[in-house]
Design an enzyme around this catalytic site. Structure first.
Site, PDB file in Angstrom:
ATOM      1  N   MET A   1      10.879   6.183   9.638  1.00 39.79           N
ATOM      2  CA  MET A   1      10.941   5.837   8.225  1.00 39.79           C
ATOM      3  C   MET A   1      11.729   4.559   7.983  1.00 39.79           C
ATOM      4  O   MET A   1      11.330   3.704   7.181  1.00 39.79           O
ATOM      5  CB  MET A   1      11.553   6.978   7.406  1.00 39.79           C
ATOM      6  CG  MET A   1      11.628   6.671   5.913  1.00 39.79           C
ATOM      7  SD  MET A   1      12.314   8.000   4.936  1.00 39.79           S
ATOM      8  CE  MET A   1      10.967   9.178   4.949  1.00 39.79           C
TER       9      MET A   1
ATOM     10  N   ARG B   1     -20.316  -1.299  -6.735  1.00 37.27           N
ATOM     11  CA  ARG B   1     -19.005  -0.795  -7.136  1.00 37.27           C
ATOM     12  C   ARG B   1     -18.921  -0.835  -8.655  1.00 37.27           C
ATOM     13  O   ARG B   1     -18.897   0.191  -9.307  1.00 37.27           O
ATOM     14  CB  ARG B   1     -17.896  -1.631  -6.464  1.00 37.27           C
ATOM     15  CG  ARG B   1     -16.513  -1.053  -6.595  1.00 37.27           C
ATOM     16  CD  ARG B   1     -15.500  -1.830  -5.768  1.00 37.27           C
ATOM     17  NE  ARG B   1     -15.386  -3.240  -6.170  1.00 37.27           N
ATOM     18  CZ  ARG B   1     -14.551  -4.095  -5.601  1.00 37.27           C
ATOM     19  NH1 ARG B   1     -13.771  -3.702  -4.589  1.00 37.27           N
ATOM     20  NH2 ARG B   1     -14.486  -5.344  -6.011  1.00 37.27           N
TER      21      ARG B   1
ATOM     22  N   LYS C   1      -3.420  -9.984  -8.819  1.00 36.89           N
ATOM     23  CA  LYS C   1      -3.398  -8.528  -8.987  1.00 36.89           C
ATOM     24  C   LYS C   1      -2.514  -7.888  -7.922  1.00 36.89           C
ATOM     25  O   LYS C   1      -2.166  -8.508  -6.919  1.00 36.89           O
ATOM     26  CB  LYS C   1      -4.814  -7.970  -8.914  1.00 36.89           C
ATOM     27  CG  LYS C   1      -5.508  -8.169  -7.580  1.00 36.89           C
ATOM     28  CD  LYS C   1      -6.915  -7.615  -7.614  1.00 36.89           C
ATOM     29  CE  LYS C   1      -7.612  -7.813  -6.265  1.00 36.89           C
ATOM     30  NZ  LYS C   1      -8.962  -7.214  -6.249  1.00 36.89           N
TER      31      LYS C   1
ATOM     32  N   TYR D   1       9.848   9.328  18.170  1.00 40.58           N
ATOM     33  CA  TYR D   1       9.245  10.607  17.819  1.00 40.58           C
ATOM     34  C   TYR D   1       8.019  10.899  18.674  1.00 40.58           C
ATOM     35  O   TYR D   1       7.181  10.018  18.912  1.00 40.58           O
ATOM     36  CB  TYR D   1       8.820  10.608  16.353  1.00 40.58           C
ATOM     37  CG  TYR D   1       9.962  10.755  15.373  1.00 40.58           C
ATOM     38  CD1 TYR D   1      10.760  11.886  15.387  1.00 40.58           C
ATOM     39  CD2 TYR D   1      10.237   9.758  14.442  1.00 40.58           C
ATOM     40  CE1 TYR D   1      11.815  12.025  14.488  1.00 40.58           C
ATOM     41  CE2 TYR D   1      11.276   9.890  13.539  1.00 40.58           C
ATOM     42  CZ  TYR D   1      12.070  11.030  13.566  1.00 40.58           C
ATOM     43  OH  TYR D   1      13.101  11.166  12.680  1.00 40.58           O
TER      44      TYR D   1
END
Length: 368
Positions: free
Chosen positions: A303, A130, A34, A255
């Site tokens: 990024m 779940r 998956k 940053y």
């Protein structure tokens, strides 16, 4: 031409699958593919395991159809079942196996007119809370399922919430519940064990185990054992240094100026960032390998780039190979779990989060 790539070692994948089989010698192993095989490429991984695995597991019909279109003929289990009654004829036609976890699915199967009976796994909610029917409801649901013309062979499934922990009362309660149900239902085939249970809970193995994250080389246990320690990384996220900077003490980096140099510091800029799936929550000091030697993240991830402190690596320079996780060319391994811990996340998130702009390429062992 950007140097970032995810190298996929299918021999390691096969090794890890064999390890699952060795851990559970009395069971068959359903290879879970998956989420694009946990970010590794579902079709490529299915093909690599096609001569070993008797069945595969995916989350939804779209994933199953992609495998069928790629030539995969083994049984494929839809681990979340179907989402709309309209899927049932396609499930039957493609000979997919379907998990049934809710009353509405049972009602849809009762009304279905399909070209062939659908094999199903009845999901018991033994404590995960779940998906699945409660243990008290399972016997009646089992009886109803087996009476439906649209349903073929039936098995019993559950999912363990705490199998990664060395001792847990919840795991014991879950196993006791489904073991009792198996006996009450006449010993049908069962599929209980996920990766951690496959590696550490032989009493839960049953007819099928379903290794997932362990196939890709990440240890799912909170305390490693001999088996989990033998797992091999399948994905190596690799890039290169594209620039080198030298800064005096007291200079801010990146940053927000989170990192400030404490001494004269040599920094390397790596072509990889959160736009590629490298977690921006990585803290200063998160390890990377530069030409196989440890270095540390310095400052916030951008990024498209991140910065590492290479002061202690005088031979490193522009073009040096950087291993963000996985196996460096010299064989040194940086476990994805170690990187994940520095990002306050888990290996599943990092592996499945590698974005589509990062090319997946085969690991060529002869050139490593």
């Amino acid at each position: 031409m950007r140097p970032l790539q995810a190298l996929i070692d299918t021999e390691a994948l096969r090794h890890n699958y064999r390890l699952a089989c060795r851990a559970a010698p009395g069971s068959r192993a359903l290879a879970v593919l998956k989420a694009n095989a946990y970010g590794h490429g579902a079709l490529e991984c299915a093909r690599a395991l096609s001569d070993l695995a008797p069945a595969f597991g995916v989350a939804a019909i779209e994933e199953a159809l992609a495998l069928r279109e790629g030539g995969i003929t083994q049984p494929i289990v839809l681990l979340e079942g179907f989402f709309e009654p309209g899927e049932l004829e396609l499930i039957a036609a493609q000979q997919l196996v379907c998990v049934v976890h809710s009353e509405w699915q049972l009602e849809a199967l009762a009304e279905a007119r399909v070209s062939a009976p659908i094999a199903v796994w009845l999901k018991c909610d033994s404590g995960m809370h779940r998906l699945g029917f409660t243990p008290e409801a399972v016997p009646d649901v089992w009886r109803r399922l087996n009476a439906l013309p649209a349903v073929g062979e039936c098995g019993l499934m559950t999912h363990f919430a705490t199998a990664d922990q060395p001792a847990c009362a919840l795991f014991d309660r879950q196993l006791t519940a489904v073991a009792g149900l198996r006996q009450a239902l006449g010993e049908p085939p069962v599929c209980w064990a996920n990766s951690p249970a496959t590696l550490s809970r032989p009493t839960a193995h049953g007819d099928w185990v379903r290794p997932g994250i362990m196939l890709y080389g990440a240890d799912p246990l909170t305390h490693a054992n001999d088996l989990s320690s033998a797992l091999q990384p399948v994905m190596t996220l690799e890039s290169r240094l594209i620039a080198v900077r030298e800064l005096a003490a007291g200079e801010p980096v990146g940053y927000g100026s989170r990192f400030v140099t404490e001494r004269r510091t040599r920094l390397g800029v790596v072509a990889c960032g959160y736009g590629d799936g490298y977690d921006r929550h990585a803290v200063d000091g998160t390890p990377v390998l530069v030409d196989g030697q440890r270095a540390a993240l310095a400052g916030r991830v951008s990024m498209d780039m991140l910065i590492v402190d290479i002061t202690g690596l005088p031979a490193a320079g522009v073009g040096s190979r950087v291993t963000l996780w996985g196996r460096a060319p010299d064989g040194t391994v940086l476990p994805v779990n170690e990187v994940a811990a520095c990002c306050d996340t888990i290996s599943y998130t990092l592996l499945t989060g590698v974005t589509a702009r990062v090319p997946r390429r085969p690991w060529l062992r002869s050139s490593s």
